[in-house]
Design a protein around this motif. Sequence first.
Motif, mmCIF file in Angstrom:
data_model
loop_
_atom_site.group_PDB
_atom_site.id
_atom_site.type_symbol
_atom_site.label_atom_id
_atom_site.label_comp_id
_atom_site.label_asym_id
_atom_site.label_seq_id
_atom_site.Cartn_x
_atom_site.Cartn_y
_atom_site.Cartn_z
ATOM 1 N N PRO A 170 0.825 -1.208 0.000
ATOM 2 C CA PRO A 170 0.000 0.000 0.000
ATOM 3 C C PRO A 170 0.860 1.259 0.000
ATOM 4 C CG PRO A 170 -0.006 -1.049 2.154
ATOM 5 C CD PRO A 170 0.665 -1.996 1.224
ATOM 6 N N VAL B 250 1.370 5.161 0.884
ATOM 7 C CA VAL B 250 0.875 6.159 1.835
ATOM 8 C C VAL B 250 1.700 7.436 1.689
ATOM 9 C CG1 VAL B 250 0.143 4.364 3.454
ATOM 10 C CG2 VAL B 250 2.403 5.402 3.696
ATOM 11 N N THR C 52 -3.493 4.510 3.952
ATOM 12 C CA THR C 52 -3.669 4.923 2.565
ATOM 13 C C THR C 52 -4.800 5.929 2.482
ATOM 14 O OG1 THR C 52 -5.284 3.205 2.060
ATOM 15 C CG2 THR C 52 -2.933 2.632 1.804
ATOM 16 N N ASP D 274 5.819 3.181 -0.209
ATOM 17 C CA ASP D 274 5.179 1.949 0.228
ATOM 18 C C ASP D 274 5.899 1.317 1.420
ATOM 19 O OD1 ASP D 274 7.490 1.091 -0.940
ATOM 20 O OD2 ASP D 274 6.535 -0.059 -2.550
#
Length: 390
Positions: free
Chosen positions: A36, A38, A82, A115
Motif C-alpha cells: 500500500p 501512503v 492509505t 510503500d
Amino acid sequence: MATPTKTRGRGATEDLAEPAGPVAASAPPAAAPPAPVVFVLYAYCLPVRGARRSVVCDLQRQLLHFIPDALYEILIEHRGKTVAEIKLHYRHECDTEIDEYFEFLEREDLGFWCDDPESFPEIDLSWDPPERITNAILDVDADSVHDYPDILGQLDDLGTKALEARSFHRCRLDELISLLAAAAHGRLRSIELVAGYGEELTSEALEGLAGDWRRLSAILIHSAPAWRRRRWTIARLGTSVEYVTETIDSPRCCGKIHPGQLAVNLETFAEARRFNTCLNRKLAIDARGEIRNCPSLPRSFGNVREVSLHSALAHRDFPALWSVNKDQIAVCRDCELRYVCTDCRAYLTDAADRYSKLSSCTYDPYTATWNSPAADAAAGSAHDAQGEIR
C-alpha cells in the motif's frame, strides 16, 4: 554414491538427478500484491495543533504552512494509512476535501508517497546541549563600568555560545571595538550588537567592524535619523546590519512577539517542547552589573563585581524559570505557533502567575488573528509567501 534429495510435502522425497526426458515448464511464481502507498511528511516538516487552526513547521526551509485542524488529524491520527483507508474512516463524506488536502501537501512539497513508511523514522527532537549557559545578554549604558575581559572570560568558562550586547546610549566606535576585543580569543560563536546611533557608526564603519570581527552575526543601530533607516546583509560575511529609528533605551524594550520574530528552526522547536525559549540556560548582566535571568526580571543573584557568574548560577533558584514551557502557559498552550515563538516571563498579563500569557503578545489562537495593525500586516505578507489552506 547416494543421489541428492530434497524434502517435499510431508516428508516425501524427490530425486534431484537429471530428468530422463522432457518435462513441462513450471508455472511462474505468483506476483506479490503491491504494498500500500501512503503519504509521508518529510522529517523536518512537523505539524502542531492549535485551537482554531494548525500549522506544519518546515524546519529545514524555515517556513510555516497553516492548515485546518482536520488535516492535522489526518496527518497524526491516520499516519501510515492509505488515502482509501482514510476516506473509508470518514465514510466517504469528505472525499473531496481529503483529495484537496493531499494536493496541497504535494504542491507545497511537504512530503512524498511511498510503500515503506517504516523506513523513514521521525526526527530526533531531544534537546540537551553540554553548555551550562548557551546564551547571555550584556547591557550597557553611559554610566556602566563593566570589566569586559573578566565578564567575557567567565562566560567563556560556562561554554556560552551566543552573546547579545545592548548599548542604550549613543555609542562611539571605540566602545564597540573594546567589547569585541575582549571576546577575541573566547569560544563565542555569535555576537549580536545593539547600539545607539552615533555619527561614527556609518555603514562603512559597521561593515569594517564586521570584517574585523567575524563572530559578529548582527548589528542593530537604534535611534538613527530617518534618512539612515536601512537594512542589508554583508554577503561575504553573512552579517545583517540595520538602522532603525526606534529608541532602545532600557530592558523594557524587549519581550515583544511579532510574526516577523518567529524562529522556525529545529533548535528552537526542539527546545520549546521542554523548556522556556527565552530564559532556558540564559544569563544576563544588566547595565549596573546585576546578574539576572533576564535584565527585565526584578531578582538579582549578585553583582558581577562581587559575585562570580559560577556562584550566581549555583543558586538553587537561578534555573527556576528554565522549564516553564509553552505547553504550561495559559493561552500559549492552545497556540499553533508555540514551538516557534520566543517567550518572556518578565511582562505578564498576571504578574503573580508565572504561567500567565506574555502581555505584549497580540496573537489570539482562538480567532487566529493578530490584534494589532502592524502584526496583522506582517502576518498577511507571510501567508502570501507561504502555503496556506483553510
